[in-house]
Design an enzyme around this catalytic site. Structure first.
Site, mmCIF file in Angstrom:
data_model
loop_
_atom_site.group_PDB
_atom_site.id
_atom_site.type_symbol
_atom_site.label_atom_id
_atom_site.label_comp_id
_atom_site.label_asym_id
_atom_site.label_seq_id
_atom_site.Cartn_x
_atom_site.Cartn_y
_atom_site.Cartn_z
ATOM 1 N N CYS A 18 47.789 6.702 -11.636
ATOM 2 C CA CYS A 18 49.041 6.061 -11.276
ATOM 3 C C CYS A 18 49.000 4.658 -11.857
ATOM 4 O O CYS A 18 47.982 4.235 -12.397
ATOM 5 C CB CYS A 18 49.204 5.980 -9.756
ATOM 6 S SG CYS A 18 47.947 4.989 -8.971
ATOM 7 N N LYS A 21 47.282 -0.978 -9.211
ATOM 8 C CA LYS A 21 46.665 -2.274 -9.352
ATOM 9 C C LYS A 21 45.217 -2.164 -8.870
ATOM 10 O O LYS A 21 44.845 -1.195 -8.212
ATOM 11 C CB LYS A 21 47.382 -3.298 -8.470
ATOM 12 C CG LYS A 21 48.872 -3.354 -8.710
ATOM 13 C CD LYS A 21 49.497 -4.401 -7.815
ATOM 14 C CE LYS A 21 51.003 -4.420 -7.986
ATOM 15 N NZ LYS A 21 51.632 -5.536 -7.295
ATOM 16 N N ASP A 50 52.550 -13.820 -3.847
ATOM 17 C CA ASP A 50 53.970 -13.509 -4.012
ATOM 18 C C ASP A 50 54.194 -12.733 -5.302
ATOM 19 O O ASP A 50 53.272 -12.505 -6.072
ATOM 20 C CB ASP A 50 54.798 -14.800 -3.981
ATOM 21 C CG ASP A 50 56.012 -14.633 -3.076
ATOM 22 O OD1 ASP A 50 56.742 -13.648 -3.261
ATOM 23 O OD2 ASP A 50 56.210 -15.481 -2.194
ATOM 24 N N ASP A 68 54.018 -7.729 -16.010
ATOM 25 C CA ASP A 68 53.600 -6.448 -15.460
ATOM 26 C C ASP A 68 53.500 -5.445 -16.599
ATOM 27 O O ASP A 68 54.368 -5.420 -17.470
ATOM 28 C CB ASP A 68 54.644 -5.952 -14.446
ATOM 29 C CG ASP A 68 54.017 -5.621 -13.105
ATOM 30 O OD1 ASP A 68 53.095 -4.789 -13.096
ATOM 31 O OD2 ASP A 68 54.446 -6.197 -12.096
ATOM 32 N N ASP A 91 59.977 -7.971 -10.216
ATOM 33 C CA ASP A 91 59.373 -9.128 -9.551
ATOM 34 C C ASP A 91 60.270 -10.375 -9.639
ATOM 35 O O ASP A 91 60.218 -11.238 -8.761
ATOM 36 C CB ASP A 91 57.987 -9.423 -10.128
ATOM 37 C CG ASP A 91 56.924 -8.494 -9.535
ATOM 38 O OD1 ASP A 91 57.046 -8.131 -8.350
ATOM 39 O OD2 ASP A 91 55.972 -8.151 -10.256
ATOM 40 N N GLY A 139 56.579 -10.966 -28.348
ATOM 41 C CA GLY A 139 55.572 -10.240 -27.604
ATOM 42 C C GLY A 139 54.263 -10.192 -28.338
ATOM 43 O O GLY A 139 54.045 -10.923 -29.300
ATOM 44 N N HIS A 140 53.373 -9.301 -27.874
ATOM 45 C CA HIS A 140 52.065 -9.155 -28.497
ATOM 46 C C HIS A 140 51.635 -7.701 -28.383
ATOM 47 O O HIS A 140 51.875 -7.073 -27.357
ATOM 48 C CB HIS A 140 51.042 -10.063 -27.806
ATOM 49 C CG HIS A 140 49.689 -10.031 -28.447
ATOM 50 N ND1 HIS A 140 49.446 -10.606 -29.678
ATOM 51 C CD2 HIS A 140 48.518 -9.480 -28.049
ATOM 52 C CE1 HIS A 140 48.164 -10.410 -29.997
ATOM 53 N NE2 HIS A 140 47.580 -9.726 -29.021
ATOM 54 N N ASP A 227 58.926 -6.636 -3.523
ATOM 55 C CA ASP A 227 59.203 -5.283 -3.998
ATOM 56 C C ASP A 227 57.992 -4.411 -3.681
ATOM 57 O O ASP A 227 56.860 -4.885 -3.614
ATOM 58 C CB ASP A 227 59.581 -5.240 -5.482
ATOM 59 C CG ASP A 227 58.525 -5.818 -6.403
ATOM 60 O OD1 ASP A 227 57.635 -6.559 -5.939
ATOM 61 O OD2 ASP A 227 58.582 -5.516 -7.612
HETATM 62 CO CO CO Z 1 56.100 -7.323 -6.842
HETATM 63 CO CO CO Z 2 54.033 -7.142 -10.168
#
Ligand code: CO
Ligand code: CO
Length: 350
Positions: A18, A21, A50, A68, A91, A139-140, A227
């Site tokens: 998944c 984190k 946060d 993210d 976020d 971006g990268h 979220d």
């Molecule tokens: Co969040």
């Molecule tokens: Co996040």
């Protein structure tokens, strides 16, 4: 060399199954050891875990910044790009900010996969950013056997102060704006346990921007917001409660679920990351004896691009539910309330 057969993007991700984190308490332990450079312009930093950083520019304008990215949760590259962008934007919305622009974060196996696949991922991200009204302006990218995609998003707080996840008040009602189950359904995709209609359903949930939910929350006025993502409903609720020095009490029956989720868990389709969430958060949760194991698992399921979790004073609850419905959020579910008690303690009624 390019692939001709359809590529199973999800089979290239070797992680926890998944978009998970690193474990919440583990990460907090490590972060607490890293010295913070003091800067009075930092309005929201790492102290409250946060959703995004808030930084005050000279002149007083407040910007919000977040990033993210994750490995493919679906096989369709265009849908994956959309999901990753929706999730990254979330976020900014969770802070009550308006996104301004974004940058791409890309890892891709360019020698073994067709660059057309990368093109589709980036097109999905760009289309979702366009829907949010922002450009992606750079971006990268790196070469990596495991594809990864996401965004850095910068937003502005020009409609009021940031929502934070640590300012709920005792008596506030807790409201959720998307049904749970994306971690379980994404695991079903990886294991070929879901049909095309089921995949389309979970993609619809993961690609639904939280912009409308945030707009409703701003109009009505909420005490706190976050979220629901990798730590699951219980993990994010615990963070909100702990940050506010309050306890929370919710009813499991009030939590909306995506179709098929309960049956999948009962058949053993459950992500490893969600199992870690459940064992990590369980010491802080009093489950009523009537809340079965399947329900406990679902409440801890790691969400990808989940809904907003809002804390609203009781007298504003009807107005919030009405505003969320008017914005077309996928659900408008009052789950329970925050109350005085042990900070970060959660009671789950049947
Ligand atoms: Co969040
Ligand atoms: Co996040």
């Amino acid at each position: 060399m390019t692939e001709t057969a359809p590529v199973r993007l999800t089979s290239l991700s070797h992680g926890a199954g998944c978009a998970c984190k690193i474990g919440q308490s583990l990460l907090n332990q490590i972060l607490s050891r890293i010295p913070q450079f003091p800067d009075p312009a930092v309005l929201v930093g790492t102290a409250t875990s946060d959703d995004a950083a808030v930084y005050q520019l000279p002149g007083g304008t407040q910007i919000v910044q977040t990033l993210d990215f994750f490995t493919p949760v679906v096989d369709d590259p265009y849908a994956f790009g959309q999901v990753a962008a929706t999730n990254a934007l979330s976020d900014v919305y969770a802070m009550g900010a308006r996104p301004l622009f974004a940058l791409n974060i890309v890892a891709f196996p360019s020698t073994t996969l067709s660059l057309d696949i990368l093109g589709e991922i980036l097109r999905g991200g760009a289309d979702k950013a366009a829907e949010a009204g922002i450009p992606i302006i750079g971006g990268h990218s790196i070469d990596d056997p495991e594809p990864k995609y996401g965004l850095v998003v910068t937003g502005i707080l020009d409609e009021g102060p940031a929502f934070t996840n640590a300012s709920a008040r005792a008596g506030d009602c807790i409201v959720l704006t998307k049904p749970l189950g994306t971690g379980i359904l994404n695991t079903a995709i990886k294991r070929d346990r879901i049909d095309a209609a089921g995949i389309a359903g979970v993609v619809k949930v993961m690609t639904h921007l939280n912009r409308g939910a945030a707009a409703a929350a701003r109009r009505v006025g909420v005490s706190a917001a976050t979220d629901v993502t990798g730590f699951g409903l219980l993990g994010h609720l615990k963070e909100m409660a702990a940050g506010a020095g309050l306890a929370a009490r919710i009813s499991a029956a009030a939590v909306p679920l995506q179709p098929g989720v309960r049956a999948l868990v009962e058949e053993g389709v459950y992500p490893g990351g969600s199992a870690r969430n459940l064992s990590g958060v369980s010491p802080h949760v009093d489950f009523d004896g009537g809340v079965d194991e399947t329900t406990r698992k679902i409440l801890a399921d790691a969400q990808t691009s989940g809904g907003l979790l809002l804390s609203v004073p009781e007298e504003k609850l009807p107005a919030l539910l009405e505003a969320l419905a008017a914005e077309g959020t996928l659900c408008q579910a009052p789950l329970g309330r925050f109350e005085a008690g042990t900070a970060g303690r959660i009671r789950v009624d049947p």
